[in-house]
Every structure is written in C-alpha cells, then in structure tokens.
Write an enzyme that holds these catalytic residues in place. Structure first.
Site, PDB file in Angstrom:
ATOM      1  N   LYS A 114       0.820  -1.217   0.000  1.00  0.00           N
ATOM      2  CA  LYS A 114       0.000   0.000   0.000  1.00  0.00           C
ATOM      3  C   LYS A 114       0.849   1.261   0.000  1.00  0.00           C
ATOM      4  O   LYS A 114       0.468   2.267  -0.602  1.00  0.00           O
ATOM      5  CB  LYS A 114      -0.953   0.009   1.203  1.00  0.00           C
ATOM      6  N   LYS A 198      -4.709  -9.308  -6.791  1.00  0.00           N
ATOM      7  CA  LYS A 198      -5.920  -9.437  -5.974  1.00  0.00           C
ATOM      8  C   LYS A 198      -7.013  -8.488  -6.475  1.00  0.00           C
ATOM      9  O   LYS A 198      -6.710  -7.364  -6.850  1.00  0.00           O
ATOM     10  CB  LYS A 198      -5.523  -9.065  -4.541  1.00  0.00           C
ATOM     11  N   LYS A 201     -10.470  -2.794  -4.053  1.00  0.00           N
ATOM     12  CA  LYS A 201     -11.206  -1.546  -4.251  1.00  0.00           C
ATOM     13  C   LYS A 201     -10.279  -0.433  -4.700  1.00  0.00           C
ATOM     14  O   LYS A 201     -10.726   0.557  -5.251  1.00  0.00           O
ATOM     15  CB  LYS A 201     -11.906  -1.057  -2.975  1.00  0.00           C
TER      16      LYS A 201
HETATM   17  P1  TYM Z   1     -10.800  -4.972   3.887  1.00  0.00           P
HETATM   18  O1  TYM Z   1     -11.791  -3.895   4.143  1.00  0.00           O
HETATM   19  O2  TYM Z   1      -9.685  -4.671   2.945  1.00  0.00           O
HETATM   20  O3  TYM Z   1     -11.537  -6.253   3.334  1.00  0.00           O
HETATM   21  C1  TYM Z   1     -12.652  -6.820   4.005  1.00  0.00           C
HETATM   22  C2  TYM Z   1     -12.589  -8.334   3.931  1.00  0.00           C
HETATM   23  O4  TYM Z   1     -12.571  -8.760   2.566  1.00  0.00           O
HETATM   24  C3  TYM Z   1     -11.481  -9.650   2.336  1.00  0.00           C
HETATM   25  N1  TYM Z   1     -10.993  -9.446   0.954  1.00  0.00           N
HETATM   26  C4  TYM Z   1     -10.817 -10.439   0.065  1.00  0.00           C
HETATM   27  N2  TYM Z   1     -11.018 -11.770   0.157  1.00  0.00           N
HETATM   28  C5  TYM Z   1     -10.764 -12.507  -0.947  1.00  0.00           C
HETATM   29  N3  TYM Z   1     -10.329 -11.985  -2.129  1.00  0.00           N
HETATM   30  C6  TYM Z   1     -10.118 -10.666  -2.273  1.00  0.00           C
HETATM   31  N4  TYM Z   1      -9.713 -10.168  -3.434  1.00  0.00           N
HETATM   32  C7  TYM Z   1     -10.353  -9.819  -1.136  1.00  0.00           C
HETATM   33  N5  TYM Z   1     -10.255  -8.490  -0.912  1.00  0.00           N
HETATM   34  C8  TYM Z   1     -10.643  -8.281   0.361  1.00  0.00           C
HETATM   35  C9  TYM Z   1     -10.431  -9.230   3.368  1.00  0.00           C
HETATM   36  O5  TYM Z   1      -9.534 -10.284   3.627  1.00  0.00           O
HETATM   37  C10 TYM Z   1     -11.296  -8.898   4.567  1.00  0.00           C
HETATM   38  O6  TYM Z   1     -11.613 -10.061   5.302  1.00  0.00           O
HETATM   39  N6  TYM Z   1      -7.866  -4.868   7.953  1.00  0.00           N
HETATM   40  C11 TYM Z   1      -9.117  -5.362   7.421  1.00  0.00           C
HETATM   41  C12 TYM Z   1     -10.316  -4.926   8.218  1.00  0.00           C
HETATM   42  C13 TYM Z   1     -10.253  -5.150   9.678  1.00  0.00           C
HETATM   43  C14 TYM Z   1     -10.465  -6.398  10.349  1.00  0.00           C
HETATM   44  C15 TYM Z   1     -10.351  -6.105  11.739  1.00  0.00           C
HETATM   45  C16 TYM Z   1     -10.734  -7.690   9.903  1.00  0.00           C
HETATM   46  C17 TYM Z   1     -10.035  -4.223  10.628  1.00  0.00           C
HETATM   47  N7  TYM Z   1     -10.113  -4.786  11.868  1.00  0.00           N
HETATM   48  C18 TYM Z   1     -10.514  -7.121  12.697  1.00  0.00           C
HETATM   49  C19 TYM Z   1     -10.882  -8.701  10.870  1.00  0.00           C
HETATM   50  C20 TYM Z   1     -10.767  -8.406  12.239  1.00  0.00           C
HETATM   51  C21 TYM Z   1      -9.293  -4.837   6.005  1.00  0.00           C
HETATM   52  O7  TYM Z   1      -8.729  -3.820   5.632  1.00  0.00           O
HETATM   53  O8  TYM Z   1     -10.204  -5.523   5.261  1.00  0.00           O
END
Ligand code: TYM
Length: 333
Positions: A114, A198, A201
């Site tokens: 990032k 991947k 967004k």
């Molecule tokens: P975030 O907002 O980027 O994504 C949310 C969830 O979607 C999953 N994900 C994917 N899974 C499969 N293929 C993809 N291409 C893909 N893109 C995104 C992510 O793995 C995630 O589960 N840091 C985290 C949010 C967070 C969190 C937490 C998660 C903050 N605190 C505590 C679990 C527990 C994040 O940025 O996810």
C-alpha cells in the site's frame, strides 16, 4: 459453546466480489448459527489511514452496513457498529502499540504494497494499522476471525501481540488468542484484468472487479471483457497451472454455485471461454443483482441504518470499555 466472532470491513466504497466471497459469505454463515456471538465492525478508523472525503466516508459507512444486511446478516441478532464510536478501540490500539515490536510491523507485506515506493509519505496510521486491527479483535475475547487470505499475516501479528502482552504481564489467557477462519478454496479472488493481482477496491480500473452495487448490464459487460487465455477451457486441475485467469473465473463459478472445482472443470471441459462466460455472468447476476437492489433500497432509509450503528455501538462499548478497564489495572494505570 458457540464461537465469539469478530470481523471488520473498511468503508472505502466499492465493496466487491472479493470481499463478498472471501469474507462476507462466511460472516453470513457464522451469523446464522445461533450459538455464535458475532460482531461485525465497519472499520472507519482504518479507512482514514489513507485520504478520505468526509462526505463520501459518511455515505460509505452506511453503504457498508447496508451491504452486510443485504448479504444476509440480521442486525437484530448480530452486533453491527462503526469502530470510531467505540473509543476503546483507539485506546487499546495505543497500549498495544507499546507491546508490538517494530521488527514485527516491518514484515507486514500489505504495508509495503500500500505504501508503494514512497514509504516516507505514507501515514503513520497506515504503518501501525495492524495494531489497531489487533485491538479490535482482542477487546471482544474473540475466538474466531473470518477474513480473506490477505489478512492472514495481520491475524498472526494479532496473536503475537496477545501472547506478548500475556507473558509480559504474567496474565495467562487474559487476551484470548484468536483463530483465523479463512475459506479453504479461493480465499483470494483475483482481478478480472490480471489473474495474478488481488481483486481490490483501490485498483483504478472499475472493470477489474464486480462491485456489489453493479447492475446486470455492468456485470455482463465486465465478465465479457474479463481477461482469459487463447486455449480452450481446461479438462483437469493440472491444466490450470500457469492459467491464473481461467483458475480465477472457474473458482468464482465454483464458489457461487457451491460446486467442487473438479466438477466445474468437468462441466466446461474443452468449451470456449465465451460459452462459459455467458453462464458465469448469469450466476453472478442471480447472486449480485438482488444484493445490489437491496443495498439501494436500504440506503433510502438512513435513519434505519444510523439506528443500527448506534444500537450496535452501545452494545460493543459496554464490552470493550470493560476490557480496557481491566487492561488499565493490569498495566498499572
Ligand atoms: P478490507 O476492508 O480490505 O476487506 C474486508 C474483507 O474482505 C477480504 N478481501 C478479500 N477476500 C478474498 N479476495 C479478495 N480479493 C479480497 N479483498 C478483500 C479481506 O480479507 C477482509 O476479510 N484490515 C481489514 C479490516 C479489519 C479487520 C479487523 C478484519 C479491521 N479490523 C478485525 C478482521 C478483524 C481490512 O482492511 O479488510
């Protein structure tokens, strides 16, 4: 006894098929088991680690809640809230950042991706973001965390932080060590434009992903334009080697139809990609369009969505502030 589930999603707009298949479908399944206690958090504090337009952020927070509900999470049975409303998250993140080590954070691949080449210009929040994520999880004595494959390393860090806190303060089991719950197959949905990247967004090209708010026409068009290779469809798993786009599209089809990859391969063996794409589009439209329509409907009732967040944050606040109080006692405040 049921599981204590916690997971978060960033309200940065454009929730997509990767979020849905990698995480949200798992949230829905876990939340349907009445013995589980589930917390689903809209992680707005994580979102501001990169620039956000305040007006858009506010809308995106509501849209994320709407997406949870439209995908099948019942707000009456589960706790849905936004992170910034529960100040214990920020407080615990600071304390845990004094437990986490620089060396651990320096290994985080997501920061490297990032921040890109110009690390000097990345926010400190972007660097320490996995510590806030650890705080999110540990405040609720979480037993299981459903996430996509890209969050595996952050989960490992969370476990290390919990172990170090418990051992530094000689408090075995005070911070519960959580287990990740990652889909077995296709825990990483790839871009429609490049099977090695991947689905994300932050990718500039909107045609690289299927958004959960896309219309039928958009979905059909994106699948039509999705990258493939010149060979006919594979007839064995071995033939998928070095064919990341074919593997990704067959994976998406398999996830959506609950079919084993081997069987999907058999169904489309030696067919043209265009025939397969037509069927895949239909499966996607059948799954995504009702969600997309429901999201739009829910967004018309902002008061309803705001009330869910308010009620959820009250519930979360009780638990999280209790845990922070205990942390204060342990560390000598
Ligand atoms: P975030 O907002 O980027 O994504 C949310 C969830 O979607 C999953 N994900 C994917 N899974 C499969 N293929 C993809 N291409 C893909 N893109 C995104 C992510 O793995 C995630 O589960 N840091 C985290 C949010 C967070 C969190 C937490 C998660 C903050 N605190 C505590 C679990 C527990 C994040 O940025 O996810």
């Amino acid at each position: 006894m049921g599981k204590k589930i916690f997971s978060g999603v960033q309200p940065t707009g454009n929730l997509h098929l990767g979020n849905y298949l990698g995480a949200i479908t798992n949230f829905v399944e876990l939340s349907n088991d009445n013995t589980n206690d589930c917390f689903f958090c809209v992680v707005d504090l994580h979102a501001i680690t990169v620039n956000q337009d305040p007006k858009e952020l506010r809308n995106n927070i509501r849209e994320t809640v709407a997406t949870f509900i439209a995908s099948g999470i019942d707000p009456k049975k589960n706790t849905i809230f936004n992170q910034s409303r529960v100040s214990a998250h920020s407080e615990a993140a600071w304390i845990l950042s004094c437990v986490a080590r620089m060396g651990w954070l320096n290994r985080m691949t997501q920061f490297k991706e990032k921040a890109g080449k110009d690390k000097e210009k990345a926010s400190i929040g972007l660097y320490s973001y996995p510590v806030l994520m650890a705080a999110d999880i540990l405040l609720y004595d979480t037993s299981h965390v459903p996430v996509g494959d890209d969050q595996k390393q952050h989960l490992e860090l969370c476990r290390n932080i919990a172990q170090k806190f418990n051992s530094d303060f000689k408090k075995d089991d005070f911070l519960k060590i959580p287990e990740p719950l990652i889909q077995k197959d296709f825990s990483r949905i790839m871009s429609l434009k490049d099977g090695l990247k991947k689905m994300s967004k932050s990718e500039l090209s909107d045609s690289s992903r299927i958004n959960l708010t896309d219309t039928e026409d958009l979905i059909i068009n994106k699948v039509k334009k999705a990258k493939t290779d010149p060979l006919p469809m594979p007839s064995t798993i071995d033939e998928l080697e070095n064919r990341p786009e074919a593997k990704n599209l067959l994976g998406i089809y398999s996830c959506l139809t609950n079919t084993k990859l081997e069987n999907s391969i058999k169904n489309f063996s030696k067919k043209n990609f265009s025939d397969f794409k037509e069927i895949l589009s239909q499966v996607l439209v059948d799954k995504i369009v009702p969600i997309s329509q429901e999201i739009k409907k829910l967004l018309n009732d902002q008061n309803y969505l705001d009330k869910i967040l308010l009620d959820g944050s009250e519930k979360a606040n009780k638990i999280a502030s209790e845990k922070v109080k205990k942390i204060h006692e342990i560390i000598g405040f």
